[in-house]
Design an enzyme around this catalytic site. Structure first.
Site, PDB file in Angstrom:
ATOM      1  N   LEU A 139       0.744  -1.323  -0.195  1.00 26.18           N
ATOM      2  CA  LEU A 139       0.279   0.149   0.254  1.00 26.18           C
ATOM      3  C   LEU A 139       1.424   1.025  -0.346  1.00 26.18           C
ATOM      4  O   LEU A 139      -0.005   2.634  -0.797  1.00 26.18           O
ATOM      5  CB  LEU A 139      -0.678  -0.152   0.976  1.00 26.18           C
ATOM      6  CG  LEU A 139      -1.863  -1.238   0.999  1.00 26.18           C
ATOM      7  CD1 LEU A 139      -2.689  -0.850   2.580  1.00 26.18           C
ATOM      8  CD2 LEU A 139      -3.318  -0.557   0.152  1.00 26.18           C
ATOM      9  N   GLY A 140       1.589   0.571   0.398  1.00 25.64           N
ATOM     10  CA  GLY A 140       2.698   2.455   0.109  1.00 25.64           C
ATOM     11  C   GLY A 140       3.930   2.436   1.284  1.00 25.64           C
ATOM     12  O   GLY A 140       4.549   0.615   1.683  1.00 25.64           O
ATOM     13  N   GLY A 174       7.292   3.574   3.549  1.00 29.05           N
ATOM     14  CA  GLY A 174       7.672   5.096   4.221  1.00 29.05           C
ATOM     15  C   GLY A 174       9.274   4.972   4.856  1.00 29.05           C
ATOM     16  O   GLY A 174       9.766   4.069   4.295  1.00 29.05           O
ATOM     17  N   ASN A 175       9.601   6.221   5.674  1.00 33.21           N
ATOM     18  CA  ASN A 175      10.925   6.073   6.161  1.00 33.21           C
ATOM     19  C   ASN A 175      10.550   5.160   7.101  1.00 33.21           C
ATOM     20  O   ASN A 175      11.789   4.307   7.256  1.00 33.21           O
ATOM     21  CB  ASN A 175      10.615   7.300   6.944  1.00 33.21           C
ATOM     22  CG  ASN A 175      11.116   8.342   6.243  1.00 33.21           C
ATOM     23  OD1 ASN A 175      11.577   8.715   5.381  1.00 33.21           O
ATOM     24  ND2 ASN A 175      10.118   9.922   7.141  1.00 33.21           N
ATOM     25  N   GLY A 176       9.484   4.192   7.495  1.00 37.86           N
ATOM     26  CA  GLY A 176       9.932   3.563   8.631  1.00 37.86           C
ATOM     27  C   GLY A 176      10.016   1.439   7.997  1.00 37.86           C
ATOM     28  O   GLY A 176      10.732   1.525   8.831  1.00 37.86           O
ATOM     29  N   GLY A 177       9.213   2.189   7.187  1.00 42.82           N
ATOM     30  CA  GLY A 177       8.922   0.597   6.847  1.00 42.82           C
ATOM     31  C   GLY A 177       8.449   0.411   5.609  1.00 42.82           C
ATOM     32  O   GLY A 177       7.700   1.497   4.692  1.00 42.82           O
ATOM     33  N   VAL A 219       3.928  -0.389   4.315  1.00 41.24           N
ATOM     34  CA  VAL A 219       2.712  -1.234   5.227  1.00 41.24           C
ATOM     35  C   VAL A 219       1.974  -1.883   3.826  1.00 41.24           C
ATOM     36  O   VAL A 219       1.728  -1.618   2.172  1.00 41.24           O
ATOM     37  CB  VAL A 219       1.790  -0.016   5.506  1.00 41.24           C
ATOM     38  CG1 VAL A 219       0.214  -0.404   5.277  1.00 41.24           C
ATOM     39  CG2 VAL A 219       2.700   1.735   6.240  1.00 41.24           C
ATOM     40  N   LYS A 249       0.987  -2.348   8.821  1.00 45.29           N
ATOM     41  CA  LYS A 249       2.851  -2.351   8.564  1.00 45.29           C
ATOM     42  C   LYS A 249       3.447  -2.363   9.181  1.00 45.29           C
ATOM     43  O   LYS A 249       3.767  -2.633  10.622  1.00 45.29           O
ATOM     44  CB  LYS A 249       2.614  -0.192   9.609  1.00 45.29           C
ATOM     45  CG  LYS A 249       3.639   0.678   9.602  1.00 45.29           C
ATOM     46  CD  LYS A 249       2.890   1.888  10.051  1.00 45.29           C
ATOM     47  CE  LYS A 249       4.019   3.054   9.921  1.00 45.29           C
ATOM     48  NZ  LYS A 249       3.599   4.126  10.116  1.00 45.29           N
ATOM     49  N   ASP A 271       3.161  15.353  12.483  1.00 46.80           N
ATOM     50  CA  ASP A 271       3.516  14.921  10.704  1.00 46.80           C
ATOM     51  C   ASP A 271       2.327  14.729  10.188  1.00 46.80           C
ATOM     52  O   ASP A 271       2.407  14.020   9.207  1.00 46.80           O
ATOM     53  CB  ASP A 271       4.370  13.757  11.055  1.00 46.80           C
ATOM     54  CG  ASP A 271       5.182  13.587   9.770  1.00 46.80           C
ATOM     55  OD1 ASP A 271       5.451  14.753   9.258  1.00 46.80           O
ATOM     56  OD2 ASP A 271       5.639  12.593   9.651  1.00 46.80           O
TER      57      ASP A 271
HETATM   58  P1  ATP Z   1       6.213   8.652   6.230  1.00 48.42           P
HETATM   59  O1  ATP Z   1       6.982   8.348   6.948  1.00 48.42           O
HETATM   60  O2  ATP Z   1       6.059   8.254   3.915  1.00 48.42           O
HETATM   61  O3  ATP Z   1       5.226   9.364   7.233  1.00 48.42           O
HETATM   62  P2  ATP Z   1       5.518   5.773   7.535  1.00 48.42           P
HETATM   63  O4  ATP Z   1       6.674   4.695   7.385  1.00 48.42           O
HETATM   64  O5  ATP Z   1       5.351   6.525   8.699  1.00 48.42           O
HETATM   65  O6  ATP Z   1       5.107   6.612   5.852  1.00 48.42           O
HETATM   66  P3  ATP Z   1       2.304   5.945   6.843  1.00 48.42           P
HETATM   67  O7  ATP Z   1       2.304   6.595   6.769  1.00 48.42           O
HETATM   68  O8  ATP Z   1       1.736   4.952   7.811  1.00 48.42           O
HETATM   69  O9  ATP Z   1       3.987   4.708   7.022  1.00 48.42           O
HETATM   70  O10 ATP Z   1       1.565   5.144   5.475  1.00 48.42           O
HETATM   71  C1  ATP Z   1       2.509   4.818   4.688  1.00 48.42           C
HETATM   72  C2  ATP Z   1       1.671   4.554   3.549  1.00 48.42           C
HETATM   73  O11 ATP Z   1       0.766   4.012   3.307  1.00 48.42           O
HETATM   74  C3  ATP Z   1       0.239   5.793   4.054  1.00 48.42           C
HETATM   75  O12 ATP Z   1       0.640   6.839   3.317  1.00 48.42           O
HETATM   76  C4  ATP Z   1      -0.837   4.990   3.016  1.00 48.42           C
HETATM   77  O13 ATP Z   1      -0.706   5.361   1.185  1.00 48.42           O
HETATM   78  C5  ATP Z   1      -0.671   3.433   2.982  1.00 48.42           C
HETATM   79  N1  ATP Z   1      -1.882   3.129   4.222  1.00 48.42           N
HETATM   80  C6  ATP Z   1      -0.614   3.365   5.540  1.00 48.42           C
HETATM   81  N2  ATP Z   1      -1.977   3.163   6.432  1.00 48.42           N
HETATM   82  C7  ATP Z   1      -3.213   2.457   5.506  1.00 48.42           C
HETATM   83  C8  ATP Z   1      -4.160   1.914   5.935  1.00 48.42           C
HETATM   84  N3  ATP Z   1      -4.192   1.377   7.501  1.00 48.42           N
HETATM   85  N4  ATP Z   1      -4.830   1.714   4.976  1.00 48.42           N
HETATM   86  C9  ATP Z   1      -4.666   1.792   3.988  1.00 48.42           C
HETATM   87  N5  ATP Z   1      -3.127   2.490   3.246  1.00 48.42           N
HETATM   88  C10 ATP Z   1      -2.183   2.406   4.319  1.00 48.42           C
END
Ligand code: ATP
Ligand code: MG
Length: 295
Positions: free
Chosen positions: A14-15, A17-20, A22, A37, A132
């Protein structure tokens, strides 16, 4: 008993991010669809996010936490902690904007603003600052419901002046006082920073691009700091409604002490309750349109 990573079947990404990463996933035993996640090894934001999501378990417009998968339950050498989250089928607002390929209108944006404010009100009442709030951290349901996600930069304030001095979060959406907290010490309102970020978000949805730098300019840290701290607050074009222009101006007040509070913004005509259902339907229509485009 603890949840394990093997309880879930990963279906697609789904996505990132910095951390890992999803994943769209399915709980094997119940077949329930979820978002999984998975954090990089030893990522401290995993524990922070889990703590806040548990604290906010009953908060409206905050993504639900289904399970915490502790690092110990993961086979050695594999990724450590993970969170099983409610799946938001519309994805993030950043993704929605990208898939639509054009800016959003005021009505669906009003639905975003109102629901994000309701989420912020509940979080702030729990002494949680998000820090954020950006379009990729606001998720949409197929019915146009909006929920706040990604508490990797969040903080529970133990003391009132425990503020957001550290540079966590994404600089692009950071309020002026967060770049220079000392200049504001004394009457520092840590919650006001989330209001600024919301203002940048909704202006970005309206314009279709990040509003604080010229389109196409690389958002490096120095350019952002200059634009946010020394530039004029950005505003919607004259073609926008008076309500929308005023709402954005109240969020993007550079002096934190003069910025509108979440409670004040919830009373603002731009997010009027009488139109809430219609605005949410307008947002749901955009989600459906983006899905059509994906086919
Ligand atoms: P970043 O560091 O880019 O902010 P992150 O690693 O902290 O990202 P999230 O922001 O929690 O991770 O999730 C990254 C992406 O995954 C989101 O922008 C979204 O597109 C998708 N995503 C996250 N959680 C969900 C969810 N519960 N349902 C649908 N899509 C999700
Ligand atoms: Mg994120």
């Amino acid at each position: 008993s603890d949840a394990r990573l093997s309880d879930y079947e990963r279906i697609s990404v789904l996505g990132h991010g910095n951390g890992g990463t999803v994943y769209k996933a399915r709980h094997r035993r119940s077949s329930q669809p979820l978002a999984l996640k998975i954090f990089a090894a030893g990522d401290p934001s995993a524990a922070r996010e889990a703590e806040i999501l548990m604290l906010a378990a009953d908060a409206p417009h905050v993504v639900r936490l289904h399970a915490v998968i502790p690092a110990a339950a993961v086979a050695a050498g594999e990724a450590p902690a993970a969170l099983a989250l409610e799946l938001m089928p519309g994805g993030s607002l950043a993704g929605l904007l990208r898939r639509l390929g054009r800016p959003m209108g005021e009505r669906p944006i009003a639905a975003v603003a109102r629901q994000a404010l309701l989420g912020l009100a509940a979080l702030h009442a729990l002494r949680v600052v998000h820090r954020d709030l950006k379009p990729s951290n606001l998720l949409v349901g197929s019915d146009g419901e909006v929920k706040i996600a990604d508490f990797g930069a969040g903080k529970v304030l133990r003391r009132r002046l425990d503020p957001c001095a550290s540079y966590v979060g994404t600089a692009a959406y950071m309020s002026p006082e967060r770049f220079d907290p000392e200049a504001y010490s004394g009457d520092y309102d840590p919650y006001a920073a989330d209001v600024w970020s919301l203002g940048v978000d909704i202006l970005e949805l309206y314009l279709g691009h990040f509003p604080l730098l010229p389109e196409g300019q690389r958002p490096d840290w120095a350019a952002l700091m200059c634009a946010i701290c020394f530039g004029e607050a950005p505003e919607p074009p004259a073609a926008a409604s008076e309500e929308f222009r005023d709402f954005v101006a109240r969020c993007l007040e550079k002096k934190a002490g003069q910025r509108a509070s979440v409670a004040e913004l919830l009373e603002h005509p731009f997010v009027a309750e009488r139109d809430a259902a219609g605005a949410q339907q307008a947002l749901a229509a955009l989600v459906a349109e983006a899905e059509q485009g994906d086919l």
